[in-house]
Design an enzyme around this catalytic site. Structure first.
Site, PDB file in Angstrom:
ATOM      1  CG  ASP A 288      -2.425   0.822   0.999  1.00 39.75           C
ATOM      2  OD1 ASP A 288      -2.284   1.598  -0.134  1.00 39.75           O
ATOM      3  OD2 ASP A 288      -3.334   1.002   1.955  1.00 39.75           O
TER       4      ASP A 288
HETATM    5  C1  BGC Z   1      -4.864   3.162   0.312  1.00 43.82           C
HETATM    6  C2  BGC Z   1      -5.241   1.933  -0.755  1.00 43.82           C
HETATM    7  C3  BGC Z   1      -5.609   2.572  -1.979  1.00 43.82           C
HETATM    8  C4  BGC Z   1      -4.372   3.597  -2.702  1.00 43.82           C
HETATM    9  C5  BGC Z   1      -4.489   3.634  -3.909  1.00 43.82           C
HETATM   10  C6  BGC Z   1      -3.819   4.315  -0.320  1.00 43.82           C
HETATM   11  O1  BGC Z   1      -3.679   5.559   0.528  1.00 43.82           O
HETATM   12  O2  BGC Z   1      -4.540   2.255   1.744  1.00 43.82           O
HETATM   13  O3  BGC Z   1      -6.700   1.897   0.054  1.00 43.82           O
HETATM   14  O4  BGC Z   1      -6.053   1.200  -2.903  1.00 43.82           O
HETATM   15  O5  BGC Z   1      -4.128   4.205  -1.150  1.00 43.82           O
HETATM   16  O6  BGC Z   1      -5.168   5.087  -3.905  1.00 43.82           O
END
Ligand code: BGC
Length: 765
Positions: A288
């Site tokens: 993530d």
């Molecule tokens: C979130 C994810 C998301 C990613 C991309 C992160 O901050 O935790 O769920 O898919 O950003 O946007």
């Protein structure tokens, strides 16, 4: 467990019991050996830098502008892009790959398509409230189609983090507190979005998230740690991820939390032993946002290079939004701290998914020929409004309907009051992808169209979402997301009171702004903000009949409002067509059938509160209260509204349960009930089957959802609903972490919520 749901989308529970030792064949794509051969050949041609390049996932933005990306593409230093969502933009980058790079390995393009791409459907918590797999499949297919038509190949969805924590802002993105319901919804989404193959023109590959246990962050505080017993993990939290992989999700996004002291991003047991060796997953793991560098803050890496070493060795293939892999992997390989085989392994997974996306056959498969791009990306005719309206109506949950205040009549004067009544942005909810707020229908618009010239509709805003300047500033931190009316609270309230006084009945649209139920939006107080509580009290004082329309992304504490309002409709964030769908239900054109996928507490102090809890040695019995029992002395133990609860404009009755083949040698029993519509309107309800194992070697939950069926009945009509329980439905992970069924008595509970149930017992074997 095996359920008899007719749609055949229902998950055989047999799946869970064998889950740790799943048949690898079930995860294989048909042409896996061809793919392995192709990828092996390609890897042989790649330099170390090109392999490391495949592991880099970047978002085009101020830190990495298009010019920098072009240079990186030319040198083979990027594997995939996310957050770029139009065909012309995507095409430019894929052209650069095909024209400038040495090996012409196509990029894949990803985005958070969580509950719609252009057409926004209800937030996942609302989708779960429909308990309707056909509706959710529709959402998955349309979202994939719109995303693929925008040139995307992958979505960061579905989120299947089971959560008992309404304080956690991301409750809105998941399917609620129950393992089985979450598994079914996640599975339906994966199957619908990936279709026959993620390579198909109208399909995208899914990336199930956040692996693992993110929904269990301590105290519901975002990014906090998770500490959990193996039994709880395997019984209640891991099955939804595994189910999504079992049906072929090509990606896994790794969570930001630690698990029993080890961050998921650094967790070799989670990402390699469990995911690869036991679950035989062949797709990609994606860290993530910024998670690799956060390993330093977690205290498991000493510096950036160390964080990269720890992450790749644990099993992180792609690094999202940081340069760490590109910066440090070459040196780590050179020094021998990371082997080239480890880099190959990660690169192989990335190439595997590109192969499955069909990108090696046609890098433009989701783009089509140049010049075919839509003239207007946001064109009205690209939306799927009819389906959005239908699905949204199925997701609404009628919580209270005193003296049948609902459905409203299309006559007289109706006042619509509240800060959410006319907010196009908020009704879409968080993670609303490429949805455009000005295309969404507010409740004011929906009710206005519904009453047209039959009734008078008055409107007053009444209050801001919140008057707390700190919260307003927080919600507007990155963009002006919260519209703040500059009039004083008193001016707003007086206008609303005057409006209410002119009306026969008042409908109030209250709740949260979309930003209050989002990533990094944990709340310590889950009541309505004070500005809205005060407004409701003031309107109540007018003596007008009051209906609350709640818009929010979590279970709320609405104990006070439950005493004030005659009617309460939970509408979550219902999407582009929300205003129409809510009006359809308010005026009775659609009979509500949604059921809560989460428990609504009486107060934040009761948390965590969930229906499938363990028994205690001193259970509280409200009919014979006893001091030395498990309860709070200042509040009732029960929830305000239980899991599975939701009213209808008609009433349903259930016959006693009939069990067939009880105790048969196959260990299978079929539980049947007859459901009858006792009212005067056609309507649907969700028949829910729970199971309880009263005596076992470890305490088992007081009940667990094992199957459900949605039934539609005409007035006076009856239908028999059958559920088949298999041996596997009775099993659990014991103290030694062995899955098995222990012989003895089992209770079957069937109802239209988790509390009011018919019960019958049988013995196994
Ligand atoms: C979130 C994810 C998301 C990613 C991309 C992160 O901050 O935790 O769920 O898919 O950003 O946007």
């Amino acid at each position: 467990m095996k359920s008899m749901c007719p749609q055949a989308i229902v998950l055989p529970l047999a799946f869970f019991c064998t889950s740790l030792f799943a048949d690898p064949a079930s995860l294989q794509v048909p042409n896996e050996s061809q793919r392995d051969h192709f990828v092996s050949m390609l890897l042989k041609k790649m330099t170390l830098d090109e392999k490391i390049g495949q592991l880099r996932l970047i978002s085009v933005g101020p830190d990495t502008p298009k010019s920098t990306i072009k240079q990186m593409i030319e040198k083979g230093q990027v594997g995939a892009i996310f957050n770029t969502v139009t065909r012309p933009d995507i095409r430019v980058m894929q052209d650069q790959v095909m024209q400038l790079s040495r090996l012409k390995i196509p990029l894949f393009f990803a985005y958070d398509v969580v509950h719609g791409q252009r057409t926004i459907f209800p937030i996942p918590l609302g989708l779960a409230a429909s308990w309707d797999t056909q509706a959710v499949a529709t959402v998955g297919r349309i979202s994939a189609l719109e995303a693929a038509q925008d040139g995307l190949n992958m979505t960061w969805a579905p989120m299947v983090d089971v959560s008992h924590e309404p304080r956690w802002g991301r409750s809105s993105e998941g399917f609620g507190e129950d393992t089985y319901l979450t598994s079914i919804m996640g599975k339906t989404m994966v199957e619908a979005m990936q279709g026959k193959s993620p390579a198909d023109r109208n399909s995208v590959m899914t990336s199930v998230k956040h692996f693992a246990l993110y929904g269990a962050v301590e105290g519901g505080r975002e990014y906090n740690s998770v500490d959990m017993s193996p039994q709880q993990m395997f019984q209640h939290y891991l099955p939804p991820y595994q189910t999504a992989l079992q049906v072929g999700s090509g990606g896994v996004m790794v969570s930001l939390n630690s698990i029993n002291g080890i961050p998921a991003t650094a967790n070799h047991w989670l990402l390699t032993d469990l995911l690869r060796h036991q679950w035989h997953f062949k797709g990609i793991t994606v860290s993530d946002h910024g998670a690799i560098k956060e390993l330093i803050n977690h205290g498991v890496a000493s510096d950036p290079a160390d964080a990269v070493r720890v992450a790749i060795k644990a099993g992180i293939d792609m690094s999202m939004s940081d340069q760490y892999y590109s910066q440090y992997l070459p040196g780590l390989v050179k020094s021998g701290a990371v082997s080239e085989a480890e880099v190959d392994n990660a690169a192989r997974h990335v190439l595997n998914v590109k192969y499955d996306m069909g990108l090696f056959r046609d890098a433009y498969s989701h783009l089509g020929p140049a010049g075919s791009d839509p003239q207007d990306t946001n064109a009205e005719d690209r939306l799927h409004r009819v389906q959005a309206r239908e699905v949204a109506a199925q997701s609404l949950v009628l919580l209270k309907n005193w003296q049948q205040i609902l459905p409203l009549k299309k006559q007289g004067t109706i006042a619509l009051i509240g800060p959410l009544a006319d907010s196009q942005r908020d009704i879409m909810g968080s993670w609303s992808a490429a949805g455009v707020a000005k295309q969404s229908v507010t409740l004011l618009q929906g009710m206005g169209e519904a009453v047209a010239n039959k009734a008078t509709l008055l409107y007053a805003r009444g209050s801001n979402i919140t008057d707390n300047p700190k919260v307003q500033a927080f919600l507007n931190l990155y963009e002006p997301a919260l519209v703040v009316d500059k009039r004083s609270p008193q001016q707003l309230r007086e206008e609303a009171i005057a409006t209410a006084k002119k009306a026969d009945i008042v409908v109030m649209a209250v709740g949260e702004s979309q930003g209050m139920a989002h990533e990094a939006s944990s709340r310590s107080d889950i009541r309505l903000p004070k500005a809205q509580r005060d407004l409701i009290t003031a309107i109540k004082a007018t003596g007008k009949p009051l209906v609350l329309v709640l818009m929010n992304g979590r279970a709320l504490d609405i104990t006070q409002q439950d005493q004030q309002a005659e009617g309460i409709l939970e509408t979550w964030f219902s999407g582009t067509e929300g205003g129409h769908a809510i009006s359809d239900v308010l005026f009775g054109d659609v009979n509500p059938s949604g059921k809560l996928p989460v428990t609504f507490p009486r107060s934040v102090g009761q948390l965590p509160l969930y229906y499938n809890h363990l028994p205690t040695g001193r259970p509280y019995d409200f009919t014979h209260p006893n001091k030395y029992t498990s309860h709070y002395f200042d509040i009732n133990n029960s929830p305000l509204y239980p899991f599975g609860f939701g009213l209808s404009y008609t009433t349903f009755s259930l016959s006693p349960i009939t069990l067939s083949a009880t105790g048969s040698s196959q260990g299978v029993t079929t539980a049947s009930v007859t459901v009858t519509n006792r009212g005067k309107r056609a309507g649907g309800t969700i028949v829910q089957l729970y199971l309880h194992d009263p005596v076992a070697s470890i305490s088992r939950p007081v009940k667990e959802l094992k199957a459900f069926q949605k039934v539609q009945l005409q007035p006076g009509e009856s239908k028999k609903v059958r559920f088949t329980l298999s041996k596997q439905d009775l099993g659990f992970w014991n103290q030694q972490m062995k899955w098995g069924v222990e012989p003895g008595e089992f209770e079957v509970l069937i109802g239209t919520d988790s509390v009011h149930t018919e019960t019958k017992s049988f013995n196994y074997p």
